[in-house]
Write a protein that holds these residues in place. Structure first.
Motif, PDB file in Angstrom:
ATOM      1  N   ASP A 114       0.867  -1.271   0.115  1.00  0.00           N
ATOM      2  CA  ASP A 114       0.009   0.165   0.273  1.00  0.00           C
ATOM      3  C   ASP A 114       0.893   1.437   0.407  1.00  0.00           C
ATOM      4  N   ALA A 115       0.768   2.222  -1.660  1.00  0.00           N
ATOM      5  CA  ALA A 115       2.035   3.305  -0.859  1.00  0.00           C
ATOM      6  C   ALA A 115       1.140   4.124   0.483  1.00  0.00           C
ATOM      7  N   SER A 116       0.669   4.485   1.038  1.00  0.00           N
ATOM      8  CA  SER A 116       0.623   4.783   2.549  1.00  0.00           C
ATOM      9  C   SER A 116       1.385   4.511   3.318  1.00  0.00           C
ATOM     10  N   HIS A 117       2.129   3.461   3.315  1.00  0.00           N
ATOM     11  CA  HIS A 117       3.413   2.990   3.648  1.00  0.00           C
ATOM     12  C   HIS A 117       4.432   4.248   3.917  1.00  0.00           C
ATOM     13  N   ALA A 118       4.720   4.147   2.792  1.00  0.00           N
ATOM     14  CA  ALA A 118       5.948   5.153   2.127  1.00  0.00           C
ATOM     15  C   ALA A 118       5.849   6.512   2.796  1.00  0.00           C
ATOM     16  N   GLU A 119       4.428   6.604   3.348  1.00  0.00           N
ATOM     17  CA  GLU A 119       4.363   8.117   4.307  1.00  0.00           C
ATOM     18  C   GLU A 119       5.319   8.350   5.585  1.00  0.00           C
ATOM     19  N   CYS A 120       5.869   6.982   5.837  1.00  0.00           N
ATOM     20  CA  CYS A 120       6.352   7.517   6.967  1.00  0.00           C
ATOM     21  C   CYS A 120       8.130   7.672   6.902  1.00  0.00           C
ATOM     22  N   LEU A 121       8.316   7.543   5.275  1.00  0.00           N
ATOM     23  CA  LEU A 121       9.313   8.766   4.538  1.00  0.00           C
ATOM     24  C   LEU A 121      10.262   9.769   5.078  1.00  0.00           C
ATOM     25  N   ARG A 122       8.651  10.646   5.717  1.00  0.00           N
ATOM     26  CA  ARG A 122       8.754  11.721   6.009  1.00  0.00           C
ATOM     27  C   ARG A 122       9.448  12.339   6.571  1.00  0.00           C
ATOM     28  N   ASP A 123       9.696  11.853   7.598  1.00  0.00           N
ATOM     29  CA  ASP A 123      10.257  11.672   9.434  1.00  0.00           C
ATOM     30  C   ASP A 123      11.290  11.099   9.151  1.00  0.00           C
ATOM     31  N   VAL A 124      12.025   9.926   8.074  1.00  0.00           N
ATOM     32  CA  VAL A 124      13.052   9.580   8.396  1.00  0.00           C
ATOM     33  C   VAL A 124      14.443  10.312   7.581  1.00  0.00           C
ATOM     34  N   PRO A 125      16.059  10.349   8.473  1.00  0.00           N
ATOM     35  CA  PRO A 125      16.377  11.381   7.890  1.00  0.00           C
ATOM     36  C   PRO A 125      17.184  10.600   6.896  1.00  0.00           C
ATOM     37  N   MET A 126      17.370  10.912   5.918  1.00  0.00           N
ATOM     38  CA  MET A 126      18.175   9.958   4.222  1.00  0.00           C
ATOM     39  C   MET A 126      19.281  10.331   4.126  1.00  0.00           C
TER      40      MET A 126
END
Length: 220
Positions: free
Chosen positions: A148-160
């Motif tokens: 589910d593409a919504s799982h990728a929303e968690c990336l917004r809070d991950v330092p890249m």
């Protein structure tokens, strides 16, 4: 489950803007040409999965090296722009924009040695897991597949782009309740040492041939 979409998040190989860490050693033009070769190899691997391919592009292909060849490779596939204020936000948005209901298998253009069967294995694992994460040897990750593409929303809070990005991404996915499977670890090409390693692993790719064509006296 429908077939997932293979999403490539890419930057146009414009000299001076593409692969800047690599460019510090080989020069802007050569780094851009290596980036262009890597992008073409990545598109080819995605195409060979037999699944829908979507490319989220930033930068101007009109100003890039190998523009005609890249345009031709992109022509059978859906192309979208990247949107968002930072890289993490652009990744999350690209998942949402690319998904057509079958999930997303997202890669960048830093692993030209990736094989289509590895991408297919990540996509097939979504029948049993909510996400698949492939670690990179530098501590990041090279593939993120989500049912589910919504799982990728968690990336917004991950330092890249840190040595902890991979583990922090895994933690963020699990915090959402996602069951996370592993894909094999691969090397991201960021430096000349990385390029030599990946070129040796995949000598028959465009990237591998480009690296092999750079004699020691041509680098720098």
């Amino acid at each position: 489950m429908n077939e997932p979409t293979v999403l490539i998040v890419a930057r146009a190989p414009v000299p001076g803007r593409a692969k800047t860490r690599l460019a510090a050693y080989v020069g802007d033009e050569t780094a851009a040409r290596l980036a262009g070769a890597a992008l073409l190899d990545t598109i080819d691997a995605a195409d060979r999965t037999g699944w829908p391919v979507c490319v989220a592009m930033t930068g101007s292909l009109a100003d890039s090296v190998m523009s005609a060849e890249i345009e031709e490779a992109l022509s059978p596939h859906r192309r979208i722009g990247q949107r968002g204020g930072g890289f993490a936000a652009r990744l999350a948005a690209a998942h949402s924009d690319a998904d057509r209901g079958g999930g997303v298998v997202q890669i960048g253009m830093d692993t030209p040695h990736v094989r289509p069967e590895v991408l297919r294995a990540a996509g097939r694992a979504l029948t049993r897991h909510d996400a698949v994460l492939g670690p990179a040897h530098d501590g990041g990750w090279w593939v993120l597949a989500v049912r589910d593409a919504s799982h990728a929303e968690c990336l917004r809070d991950v330092p890249m782009s840190t040595e902890h990005t991979g583990e922090l991404t895994r933690q963020a996915l699990r915090a959402r309740g996602a069951r996370v499977a592993d894909a094999p670890a691969l090397t991201d090409v960021d430096t000349w040492a990385d390029a030599l390693e990946v070129g040796a692993i995949a000598p028959d790719t465009r990237f591998g041939r480009a690296v092999a064509g750079l004699r020691d006296g041509d680098v720098g």
